[in-house]
Scaffold this active site. Structure first.
Site, PDB file in Angstrom:
ATOM      1  N   SER A  49      -3.027 -23.756  32.996  1.00  0.00           N
ATOM      2  CA  SER A  49      -3.640 -22.813  33.925  1.00  0.00           C
ATOM      3  C   SER A  49      -2.722 -22.374  35.056  1.00  0.00           C
ATOM      4  O   SER A  49      -2.944 -21.319  35.642  1.00  0.00           O
ATOM      5  CB  SER A  49      -4.910 -23.419  34.508  1.00  0.00           C
ATOM      6  OG  SER A  49      -4.606 -24.644  35.150  1.00  0.00           O
ATOM      7  N   HIS A  98      -8.328 -20.930  29.281  1.00  0.00           N
ATOM      8  CA  HIS A  98      -7.505 -19.728  29.484  1.00  0.00           C
ATOM      9  C   HIS A  98      -6.933 -19.207  28.161  1.00  0.00           C
ATOM     10  O   HIS A  98      -5.975 -18.443  28.163  1.00  0.00           O
ATOM     11  CB  HIS A  98      -6.360 -20.022  30.458  1.00  0.00           C
ATOM     12  CG  HIS A  98      -6.856 -20.424  31.814  1.00  0.00           C
ATOM     13  ND1 HIS A  98      -7.235 -19.509  32.759  1.00  0.00           N
ATOM     14  CD2 HIS A  98      -7.085 -21.648  32.346  1.00  0.00           C
ATOM     15  CE1 HIS A  98      -7.665 -20.154  33.839  1.00  0.00           C
ATOM     16  NE2 HIS A  98      -7.578 -21.453  33.616  1.00  0.00           N
ATOM     17  N   LYS A 142     -14.300 -17.287  32.271  1.00  0.00           N
ATOM     18  CA  LYS A 142     -12.997 -16.613  32.327  1.00  0.00           C
ATOM     19  C   LYS A 142     -13.099 -15.315  31.503  1.00  0.00           C
ATOM     20  O   LYS A 142     -13.711 -14.373  31.959  1.00  0.00           O
ATOM     21  CB  LYS A 142     -11.893 -17.527  31.797  1.00  0.00           C
ATOM     22  CG  LYS A 142     -11.854 -18.897  32.468  1.00  0.00           C
ATOM     23  CD  LYS A 142     -11.282 -18.856  33.858  1.00  0.00           C
ATOM     24  CE  LYS A 142     -11.156 -20.256  34.423  1.00  0.00           C
ATOM     25  NZ  LYS A 142     -11.626 -20.363  35.798  1.00  0.00           N
TER      26      LYS A 142
END
Ligand code: WAQ
Ligand code: MG
Length: 666
Positions: free
Chosen positions: A443, A471, A503
């Site tokens: 990240s 992610h 996300k």
């Protein structure tokens, strides 16, 4: 009864000054009083002029002027508080923190500006963002005048003849009432008076115990302005000419942290100490408040910013189809679920999302958690206990680290992506169950785990594999299906994935996915699932809609990947290294202060890229962290790349490297 403004100004010709030069300012003060009091006040002010610690004046001007009461303005005083501090360095850091709180993006630069300016009679009027000087007469500065306490006639002179606090409280109230004023910083030029203050319309008046060393005559004021250039004139006119009476000026708040009268020890004293330490080390966190939905352009504190910091990679958080689905789910099932999934909390939407998510990403089943953090902290302690071993990548996300700790298992941290090291460690550390856990996309570095290598080591040692795809889902792989697709891995993949709905899916919540029997088992064993209220309907509805869009519009993923490649290429053209290969682009700064200053330069240029510091990354590994979006325009990305390169260069030039001695503190 007419009111008069009585003003005093004391000065002396500069020693050795040639003709035409301005005389040196010694002191100034003023009151607003009824006619009958004018002679007494004029005498008081004259005595003050003659008793200033800076020395005797050779000229004292007293002016008396009747005020037009029709334009007399009455305003309330600012609320006042006091921050104790042991020395000027600490005081200046506190001042920087307060200025930042008041919305000044580069408070350290403002302070440097003040400390290095020549002495002025008035204050510097400075643009809060660019630090440009705005007042018409830069040798004199702008002087706030024609002001007093509303109860002025009643206030007795202080015993030592010093009126610093009261006069400053009046001046600050007037300054903060002036149009477009963001904040004020003041250090007295009285060599004996080390207390100063920061004031702001929302901040109030904050006394800071020490802002300079005793004996130093260096002081000054900065008024920070944020508004149109055409309006500067009005602001100056207000400060210099508008008569103002300030009502209910509070008594000076003392520098004791709390009343000591009870004599009982304060069991929470550590809070102030540790907060002060964080401020001192440049690690205090100020949160930004956003005033618009997520998107490539957002508004914060009334300013439009180009956004390169959000995890809303595909631009789905504000997609009308996603928000409509959330609204529909909200209307159908209410705002909250009222209980854990095992009691009252399971909605039909939960089952649908779990099935669709599993199908999209290529697992048998999935389990929704209330956040990605909760998914890791729920999974790992369920999977492992004290007889077990978890091998964890050195750069794993904090939620994995916390899950490892909570499990009570032996945690063996292997060097970042070092599969040979993992292999050796797995030979040494035996246990009942053994798990290897890694971020799929790291990240803070934006690089991808070596999945083929990891699968090989795991197979050799019989390790359970857990990958966190927070992610990665929607970001890597040709169609956004994550790390397996990224590597074109068709054989057996990792056993378990954890991830986030907040996300690329633009919603809220987290999940675990994997074999159906494992999900069934987790429903009974993961305490974060069993004992946490079920995720509410709106984010589940939003995630379902987002997942549909992700499946139907893989071109969003392609655009995101192309944007990331474009941004990296532009950065490299401008001499900035941009490692990694995903939508997260780290721009390494090293020094915490360089990262923070560079982020502030960028913000002043209308670009938001986060500065990331300890504890999110190691000390001395601070960085700017840019996050790309599918809906970024190329022009904007080109501008951001130039901006980032310039900001880093400026920050590095302005901030000399720290010696190892001072380095230790941040
Ligand atoms: N308008 C604008 N700037 C001024 C004014 C004015 N009326 N008066 C002074 N300044 C500027 C000028 O540059 C001075 O050098 C500088 O401010 C400091 O002025 O809670 O005594 O009169 O105990 O020395 C703070 C009290 C006292 C804190 C400040 O300022 C507290 C003080 P000084
Ligand atoms: Mg003064």
């Amino acid at each position: 009864m007419p009111l008069y403004s009585v003003r005093m100004r004391a000065s002396r010709a500069r020693p050795g000054a040639s003709g035409g030069e301005r005389p040196e300012h010694i002191s100034g003060a003023e009151r607003i009083v009824a006619g009958a009091e004018v002679p007494g006040i004029a005498a008081d002010l004259t005595r003050r002029a003659l008793g200033h610690p800076k020395g005797l004046p050779d000229s004292i001007h007293i002016s008396v002027e009747a005020l037009d009461e029709a334009c007399l303005l009455r305003i309330p005083a600012l609320p006042a508080r006091a921050l104790p501090c042991p020395d000027a360095a600490t005081g200046l850091r506190l001042a920087a923190g307060l200025l930042r709180e008041a919305g000044v993006p580069r408070p350290e630069a403002v302070i440097d500006f003040l400390l290095n300016a020549p002495p002025l009679r008035g204050a510097m009027l400075v643009d809060a963002d660019t630090l440009e000087r705005l007042e018409p007469d830069r040798e004199r500065g702008v002087r706030a005048t024609r002001m007093d306490m509303a109860e002025g006639a009643a206030h007795p002179p202080s015993p030592d003849g010093k009126h610093h606090y009261r006069e400053a409280a009046v001046l600050a109230a007037k300054v903060c009432a002036a149009p477009h004023m963001v904040a004020e910083l003041c250090i007295s030029d009285d060599p004996d008076y080390v207390t100063g203050y920061v004031a702001g319309p929302g901040l109030g008046y904050v006394r800071i115990q020490r802002l300079k060393a005793a004996g130093s005559p260096r002081g000054g004021r900065v008024f920070l302005y944020r508004g149109p250039r055409e309006a500067v004139e009005d602001t100056v006119a207000f400060l210099e000419r508008r008569p103002v009476l300030v009502e209910a000026v509070p008594p000076p708040p003392p520098f004791t942290e709390r009343p000591q009268s009870t004599g009982r020890p304060d069991s929470l004293a550590f809070v102030e100490e540790e907060l002060a330490e964080l401020k001192g080390a440049g690690l205090y966190r100020h949160v930004d408040v956003w005033e618009s939905p997520p998107g490539p352009h957002v508004r914060q504190a009334g300013r439009e910013l180009l956004e390169l910091a959000s995890g809303d990679y595909l631009g789905l958080a504000a997609d009308p189809r996603v928000t409509a689905a959330a609204a529909e789910a909200l209307a159908a099932f209410g705002a909250g679920t009222g209980g854990s999934r095992l009691t009252t909390g399971t909605l039909p939407l939960h089952g649908r999302l779990e099935a669709e998510l599993a199908a999209f990403a290529g697992s048998e089943a999935a389990l929704v958690f209330s956040s990605g953090y909760a998914a890791n902290v729920g999974l790992l302690p369920a999977l492992c206990g004290k007889d077990d071993v978890i091998f964890s990548d050195a750069l794993n996300h904090a939620s994995i680290i916390d899950g490892c700790r909570l499990s009570g298992a032996r945690v063996v941290v292997y060097p970042h992506k070092d599969m040979a090291a993992l292999d050796s460690l797995a030979q040494v550390h035996q246990g009942r169950r053994r798990v290897v856990v890694s971020d799929a996309v790291f990240s803070m570095d934006g690089d991808v785990a070596d999945l083929p290598g990891l699968m090989e080591v795991a197979a050799r040692h019989g390790l359970i594999t857990v990958l966190d795809e927070a992610h990665a889902l929607g970001v890597i792989g040709r169609t956004g299906r994550g790390i397996r697709e990224h590597f074109g891995l068709t054989g057996r993949g990792p056993d378990i994935f954890t991830g986030s709905l907040s996300k690329a899916l633009g919603a809220d919540g987290g999940y675990v996915r994997g074999p159906a029997r494992l999900m069934e088992w987790l429903r009974h064993k993961a305490r974060g699932f069993v004992f946490s209220t079920a995720l509410s309907a709106a984010p589940v509805g939003a995630a379902l809609a987002a997942l549909d869009i992700l499946g139907a519009e893989p071109e969003r993923v392609a655009r995101l990947q192309a944007n990331a490649a474009f941004f990296r290429a532009r950065l490299r053209e401008h001499g900035v290294e941009a490692p990694g290969e995903t939508a997260i682009v780290p721009l390494l700064a090293g020094d915490e202060r360089v990262a923070v200053a560079a982020a502030e330069h960028l913000r002043a240029a209308g670009i938001h890229i986060s500065a990331i510091r300890y504890p999110t990354v190691a000390r001395g590994a601070a960085r700017l962290r840019a996050a790309l979006r599918a809906d970024h325009e190329r022009d904007d990305l080109a501008r951001a790349a130039v901006g980032a390169a310039t900001a880093l260069t400026r920050a590095r030039t302005a901030i000399p490297p720290q010696s190892p001695e001072t380095r230790r503190h941040c």
